[in-house]
Write a protein that holds these residues in place. Structure first.
Motif, PDB file in Angstrom:
ATOM      1  N   ARG A 372     -10.055 -14.314  -2.896  1.00 23.12           N
ATOM      2  CA  ARG A 372     -10.581 -13.035  -2.398  1.00 23.12           C
ATOM      3  C   ARG A 372     -11.592 -12.441  -3.379  1.00 23.12           C
ATOM      4  O   ARG A 372     -12.616 -11.897  -2.973  1.00 23.12           O
ATOM      5  N   HIS A 391     -15.277  -4.097   2.894  1.00 25.42           N
ATOM      6  CA  HIS A 391     -13.969  -3.435   2.955  1.00 25.42           C
ATOM      7  C   HIS A 391     -13.331  -3.602   4.325  1.00 25.42           C
ATOM      8  O   HIS A 391     -12.152  -3.964   4.439  1.00 25.42           O
ATOM      9  N   TYR A 394     -12.013  -7.216   4.903  1.00 23.37           N
ATOM     10  CA  TYR A 394     -10.752  -7.483   4.203  1.00 23.37           C
ATOM     11  C   TYR A 394      -9.584  -6.789   4.900  1.00 23.37           C
ATOM     12  O   TYR A 394      -8.493  -7.349   5.018  1.00 23.37           O
ATOM     13  N   LEU A 395      -9.798  -5.567   5.349  1.00 29.15           N
ATOM     14  CA  LEU A 395      -8.731  -4.832   6.013  1.00 29.15           C
ATOM     15  C   LEU A 395      -8.326  -5.517   7.313  1.00 29.15           C
ATOM     16  O   LEU A 395      -7.155  -5.511   7.694  1.00 29.15           O
ATOM     17  N   TYR A 398      -6.581  -9.840   6.595  1.00 29.77           N
ATOM     18  CA  TYR A 398      -5.409 -10.214   5.805  1.00 29.77           C
ATOM     19  C   TYR A 398      -4.163  -9.472   6.275  1.00 29.77           C
ATOM     20  O   TYR A 398      -4.170  -8.253   6.443  1.00 29.77           O
ATOM     21  N   ALA A 401      -2.895  -6.548   4.208  1.00 25.13           N
ATOM     22  CA  ALA A 401      -3.891  -5.522   3.890  1.00 25.13           C
ATOM     23  C   ALA A 401      -3.561  -4.196   4.559  1.00 25.13           C
ATOM     24  O   ALA A 401      -3.524  -4.098   5.793  1.00 25.13           O
ATOM     25  N   GLU A 406      -5.888  -2.243  -0.197  1.00 25.79           N
ATOM     26  CA  GLU A 406      -7.075  -3.070   0.033  1.00 25.79           C
ATOM     27  C   GLU A 406      -8.358  -2.374  -0.391  1.00 25.79           C
ATOM     28  O   GLU A 406      -9.240  -2.975  -1.018  1.00 25.79           O
ATOM     29  N   ASN A 409      -9.120  -2.271  -4.144  1.00 25.81           N
ATOM     30  CA  ASN A 409      -9.337  -3.639  -4.593  1.00 25.81           C
ATOM     31  C   ASN A 409     -10.735  -4.113  -4.232  1.00 25.81           C
ATOM     32  O   ASN A 409     -11.375  -4.837  -5.008  1.00 25.81           O
TER      33      ASN A 409
END
Length: 509
Positions: A372, A391, A394-395, A398, A401, A406, A409
């Protein structure tokens, strides 16, 4: 009909018998509400496996509560009358049951907490929003620690959490005389034919019903539901923890940064799903790991490295999130504007490292932290992708998340979009790092040893282009001084080649 004392709303990531809203709950006088609502399922386009995991885990937890004697109203996504929101379902339940009070543990995400602030007026009865005690550091404690600092560093926060919990401590001193054993946790990739397997769980009827629901209602979302194998009960999550400690923890430290083409999980714990949803208690998990170390089952570098991820990074990220929201979402230190490339949704790219990581993400709703950070995140930052889009990706993709963990990060650590509030330097790297820590480069059509021109690994030119174009923002960063010295020592021709190679690649992205 017995008067309802408390209507207790349990959110989908609060599946814990120890959640504060359940403390002191009485099956004879209290009523529990759980609901699958379209607003939560669609505020971003979640991975199919993520939705299926959460809904199945919720349904199993509701059954566990019923087995303990509680009255539970469980609203399924397709039930008639489902309002589609937490607020609507709380209003419907309150109107029907007329509770004396509503109880709920604070939401993990800002937008849901904003909803809760209006509930007392909407529901016509007092609403008790209780703190979430599953975390070691409260909001107030983190704000006090952060004070008026313009930069925060996880390492110092982590030491405070070690002292507070007593984990791996000898009195006031850290076990082994050091706080951090990261230098021993960076072994490069080494394929192993005898790599042990992680636990799989066969879907039961409840899960199969959920899989059918998700397949029909979220068909256009990313991901596949084939071979769905998540633990969806607290008991199975505890089995995953036990198996991790017995089978994987010993070599967790050494292998935690490695990346292997056909080994998406390696020695990673796969516990973040179950900790974040509430099946496992974070501190209890750390105590179990510490116990394994004291019993001589695992080395200190593995135990410390794992515990740091939970009481260090996890707690730190939550603290930063609640300290900086709601504006943190808009961080864009580098003023990056490029849109997220289509291959983030398909894995169809000739860059083997990205293709493998994204295809694994599509299949499993999972990638480990180095994939990641140093593959998908590193590429996005080097290529100048808008961090808000990064962002949201990723949310969505995963299964572990949630925005509170998240967002910081990605915005703070992966994209350096907060300008260094969270991290001391960007996590930027060229092809050499990926080649060292993985076996990806050997099967790539690009040559990682070639720096510029046709067939060269794109990460090489993108790295130096990123360094060059952001010199006004990063040139005075103490940790990057050697990098900028190296850049300035390069010949004009070499620097030009790097910039032109990056420009050609980005023009086709």
């Amino acid at each position: 009909m017995v008067a309802v004392r408390h209507l207790i709303l349990i959110l989908g990531d609060q599946l814990s018998l120890d959640i504060t809203s359940l403390q002191g709950a009485d099956p004879a006088h209290d009523h529990i509400l759980m609901c699958e609502v379209m607003e939560e399922a669609t505020y971003v386009r979640h991975h199919k496996r993520k939705i299926a995991f959460i809904f199945s885990a919720m349904r199993h937890f509701a059954k566990e509560l019923k087995d303990r004697g509680f009255k539970v109203t469980y609203v399924h996504l397709d039930d008639d009358g489902n309002s589609g929101s937490f607020t609507g379902e709380a209003e419907r339940a309150a109107a029907r049951l007329k509770p004396q009070r509503v109880r709920v543990t604070e939401a993990g995400e800002w937008r849901v907490m904003e909803m809760m602030r209006g509930w007392e007026q909407n529901l016509g009865c007092p609403v008790d929003v209780l703190p979430d005690r599953r975390f070691i550091c409260s909001h107030e404690e983190f704000r006090s620690w952060a004070g008026d600092k313009t930069q925060l560093r996880m390492e110092f926060f982590y030491r405070e959490m070690r002292r507070k919990t007593g984990l791996l401590m000898n009195g006031d001193e850290p076990e082994g005389g050091r706080w951090n054993f990261d230098s021993e946790n960076r072994e490069p990739a080494n394929p192993d034919l005898f790599q042990p397997r992680h636990l799989d769980f066969k879907p039961d009827k409840v899960t199969n019903d959920v899989l059918s629901l998700v397949a029909s209602r979220f068909d256009n979302n990313i991901g596949s539901l084939e071979d769905f194998n998540f633990a969806v009960t607290r008991q199975d999550a505890e089995a995953v923890l036990d198996h991790f400690i017995e089978t994987f923890l010993k070599d967790f430290g050494a292998k935690q940064d490695a990346m292997i083409s056909r080994e998406p999980f390696l020695n990673h714990s796969l516990l973040s799903f179950y900790i974040n949803i509430g099946f496992l208690d974070a501190l209890s998990v750390c105590r179990a790991v510490e116990r394994a170390y004291h019993e001589g089952q695992v080395p200190l570098n593995s135990a410390e490295g794992f515990i740091r991820q939970i009481i260090g990074w996890r707690e730190f990220m939550r603290g930063v999130y609640w300290l900086k929201m709601p504006d943190y979402t808009e961080g864009n230190f580098f003023k990056a504007k490029r849109s997220l490339p289509d291959f983030y949704w398909t894995g169809e790219t000739d860059m083997n490292c990205l293709s493998i990581t994204i295809r694994d993400t599509i299949r499993h709703a999972y990638a480990h932290h180095i994939q990641r950070l140093m593959i998908t995140g590193n590429f996005a930052m080097l290529a100048g992708i808008n961090p808000r889009e990064v962002h949201e990706w990723y949310l969505e993709v995963y299964a572990d998340a949630y925005e509170w963990v998240e967002l910081p990060n990605v915005i703070g650590m992966s994209q350096f979009a907060d300008g260094g509030f969270l991290g001391s330097k960007p996590y930027a790297g060229g092809g050499n790092y990926i080649d060292k820590m993985s076996d990806y480069c050997g099967e790539c059509r690009y040559d990682v040893k070639k720096k510029t021109g046709e067939g060269a690994c794109p990460f090489n030119a993108l790295y130096w282009d990123f360094i060059a174009r952001n010199e006004d923002k990063l040139g005075r960063n103490n940790r990057l001084r050697p990098i900028y010295s190296a850049w300035r020592r390069m010949s004009q021709e070499k620097r030009h080649d790097y910039r032109k190679s990056a420009e050609r690649f980005l023009s086709k992205l």
